[in-house]
Design an enzyme around this catalytic site. Sequence first.
Site, PDB file in Angstrom:
ATOM      1  N   ARG A  55       0.920  -1.225  -0.320  1.00  0.00           N
ATOM      2  CA  ARG A  55      -0.084  -0.327  -0.133  1.00  0.00           C
ATOM      3  C   ARG A  55       0.629   1.158  -0.179  1.00  0.00           C
ATOM      4  NH1 ARG A  55      -3.522  -0.199   4.906  1.00  0.00           N
ATOM      5  NH2 ARG A  55      -1.664  -0.544   5.795  1.00  0.00           N
ATOM      6  N   ASN A  62      -6.507  -2.731   2.564  1.00  0.00           N
ATOM      7  CA  ASN A  62      -6.708  -4.473   2.616  1.00  0.00           C
ATOM      8  C   ASN A  62      -7.876  -4.904   3.216  1.00  0.00           C
ATOM      9  OD1 ASN A  62      -4.023  -3.822   2.777  1.00  0.00           O
ATOM     10  ND2 ASN A  62      -3.069  -4.702   4.965  1.00  0.00           N
TER      11      ASN A  62
END
Length: 89
Positions: free
Chosen positions: A18, A36
């Site tokens: 990320r 997520n």
Amino acid sequence: MIRLTAWVRGRVQGVGFRWWTRSRALELGLSGWAANLADGRVEVVAEGPRESCEKLLEALRGGDTPGQVEGVVERWSDAKGSMAGFVER
């Protein structure tokens, strides 16, 4: 302006994926987020010029990501324009 929603599967959680996605998106001038999901995927939502979104999608599918990407599914839609910056969720 366009919105790219991409779902990335593979070993992409707990490996800096990320953060890496956020860095690429900011370099391309995109706004949005990377989050997520409970099933192990990462959802990436990015808005900006189509060319920049396509470059981000290409980077997500490239071999230089953290972890190991096994596949990316994308969806294109009209930008909503409600996001500022790019964040990790």
